[in-house]
Design a protein around this motif. Structure first.
Motif, PDB file in Angstrom:
ATOM      1  N   GLY A 291      19.348   3.752 -12.177  1.00 45.49           N
ATOM      2  CA  GLY A 291      20.003   4.713 -11.653  1.00 45.49           C
ATOM      3  C   GLY A 291      19.733   6.099 -12.171  1.00 45.49           C
ATOM      4  O   GLY A 291      20.323   7.099 -11.735  1.00 45.49           O
ATOM      5  N   ARG A 292      18.600   6.297 -12.966  1.00 41.71           N
ATOM      6  CA  ARG A 292      18.352   7.480 -13.669  1.00 41.71           C
ATOM      7  C   ARG A 292      16.821   7.847 -13.024  1.00 41.71           C
ATOM      8  O   ARG A 292      16.266   6.804 -12.972  1.00 41.71           O
ATOM      9  N   ARG A 293      16.541   8.976 -12.741  1.00 41.58           N
ATOM     10  CA  ARG A 293      15.220   9.320 -12.308  1.00 41.58           C
ATOM     11  C   ARG A 293      14.379   9.556 -13.637  1.00 41.58           C
ATOM     12  O   ARG A 293      14.508  10.365 -14.531  1.00 41.58           O
ATOM     13  N   ILE A 294      13.297   8.800 -13.615  1.00 40.55           N
ATOM     14  CA  ILE A 294      12.214   8.823 -14.652  1.00 40.55           C
ATOM     15  C   ILE A 294      10.852   9.400 -14.394  1.00 40.55           C
ATOM     16  O   ILE A 294      10.446   8.754 -13.258  1.00 40.55           O
ATOM     17  N   GLN A 295      10.258  10.407 -14.872  1.00 40.53           N
ATOM     18  CA  GLN A 295       9.007  10.812 -14.215  1.00 40.53           C
ATOM     19  C   GLN A 295       8.222  11.027 -15.456  1.00 40.53           C
ATOM     20  O   GLN A 295       8.625  11.246 -16.766  1.00 40.53           O
TER      21      GLN A 295
ATOM     22  N   PHE B  43      10.304  13.027 -18.083  1.00 44.62           N
ATOM     23  CA  PHE B  43      11.390  13.417 -18.214  1.00 44.62           C
ATOM     24  C   PHE B  43      12.307  12.350 -17.485  1.00 44.62           C
ATOM     25  O   PHE B  43      12.071  11.388 -16.883  1.00 44.62           O
ATOM     26  N   VAL B  44      13.634  12.541 -17.937  1.00 36.07           N
ATOM     27  CA  VAL B  44      14.759  11.905 -17.540  1.00 36.07           C
ATOM     28  C   VAL B  44      15.695  12.593 -17.022  1.00 36.07           C
ATOM     29  O   VAL B  44      16.289  13.481 -17.448  1.00 36.07           O
TER      30      VAL B  44
ATOM     31  N   LEU C 172      11.979  14.572 -22.089  1.00 38.77           N
ATOM     32  CA  LEU C 172      12.150  13.403 -23.241  1.00 38.77           C
ATOM     33  C   LEU C 172      11.025  13.662 -24.163  1.00 38.77           C
ATOM     34  O   LEU C 172       9.710  13.599 -23.681  1.00 38.77           O
ATOM     35  N   HIS C 173      10.988  13.961 -25.556  1.00 39.44           N
ATOM     36  CA  HIS C 173      10.094  14.067 -26.348  1.00 39.44           C
ATOM     37  C   HIS C 173       9.390  12.775 -26.604  1.00 39.44           C
ATOM     38  O   HIS C 173      10.257  11.869 -27.221  1.00 39.44           O
ATOM     39  N   VAL C 174       8.152  12.694 -26.313  1.00 40.55           N
ATOM     40  CA  VAL C 174       7.485  11.276 -26.691  1.00 40.55           C
ATOM     41  C   VAL C 174       6.424  11.721 -27.678  1.00 40.55           C
ATOM     42  O   VAL C 174       5.744  12.751 -27.843  1.00 40.55           O
ATOM     43  N   MET C 175       5.823  10.590 -28.374  1.00 38.88           N
ATOM     44  CA  MET C 175       4.620  10.624 -29.059  1.00 38.88           C
ATOM     45  C   MET C 175       4.007   9.356 -29.243  1.00 38.88           C
ATOM     46  O   MET C 175       4.602   8.243 -29.118  1.00 38.88           O
TER      47      MET C 175
ATOM     48  N   ALA D  58      13.049   2.964 -22.209  1.00 35.78           N
ATOM     49  CA  ALA D  58      13.795   2.418 -23.438  1.00 35.78           C
ATOM     50  C   ALA D  58      14.631   3.265 -23.480  1.00 35.78           C
ATOM     51  O   ALA D  58      15.858   3.218 -24.349  1.00 35.78           O
ATOM     52  N   ALA D  59      14.322   4.892 -23.419  1.00 35.23           N
ATOM     53  CA  ALA D  59      15.478   5.813 -23.756  1.00 35.23           C
ATOM     54  C   ALA D  59      16.535   5.818 -22.744  1.00 35.23           C
ATOM     55  O   ALA D  59      17.615   6.049 -23.172  1.00 35.23           O
ATOM     56  N   VAL D  60      16.370   5.259 -21.351  1.00 37.96           N
ATOM     57  CA  VAL D  60      17.500   5.151 -20.475  1.00 37.96           C
ATOM     58  C   VAL D  60      18.168   3.938 -21.078  1.00 37.96           C
ATOM     59  O   VAL D  60      19.691   3.992 -20.964  1.00 37.96           O
ATOM     60  N   ASP D  61      17.689   3.017 -21.507  1.00 41.23           N
ATOM     61  CA  ASP D  61      18.544   1.820 -22.053  1.00 41.23           C
ATOM     62  C   ASP D  61      19.529   2.230 -22.988  1.00 41.23           C
ATOM     63  O   ASP D  61      20.629   1.835 -23.370  1.00 41.23           O
TER      64      ASP D  61
END
Length: 131
Positions: A50-54, A80-81, A86-89, A115-118
């Motif tokens: 249900g969340r848009r991830i890009q 992006f969420v 979303l800060h990724v590394m 994983a962030a959405v979870d």
């Protein structure tokens, strides 16, 4: 009970250090297995739970995020969420982490977004302040 000697203490310390090292080597692969199909650095745009991830290589257009000031901690990739960056590394071993799931390395940026959405469990992602 045997007397604690320096030799026994050093042996126990070495055994614990070796066990911790094995756990560290096993953990990234185990975590990455939970979020499959996320290792590619190709752009993605999908709805996950249900969340848009890009995700896309940084510098290839704006996705409606925070203006693109803090893309991927030098990774050259932006995630992006729901339009919020979303800060990724990317870790030295090739695994990826995010500011939301920092202690759960995954295979790639798509898996980091999932994983962030979870982890967010429906909560909104707040913009990460750029320094």
């Amino acid at each position: 009970m045997p007397e604690l000697t320096r030799r026994r203490a050093l042996t126990a310390t070495a055994a614990l250090a070796a066990a911790a090292g094995v756990q560290t080597l096993v953990a990234p692969g185990a975590s990455a297995a939970g979020h499959s199909h996320g290792g590619s650095l190709e752009p993605f745009d999908e709805v996950y739970r249900g969340r848009r991830i890009q995700g896309r290589p940084a510098g290839t257009g704006d996705m409606g995020g925070t203006g693109g000031h803090h893309h991927g901690h030098g990774t050259g990739y932006a995630v992006f969420v729901d339009g919020v960056e979303l800060h990724v590394m990317r870790n030295a071993d090739g695994s990826w982490i995010s500011v939301v799931s920092h202690y759960d390395p995954v295979a790639g940026p798509r898996a980091a977004a999932r994983a962030a959405v979870d982890e967010l469990q429906g909560a909104a992602l707040l913009p990460f302040p750029a320094n």
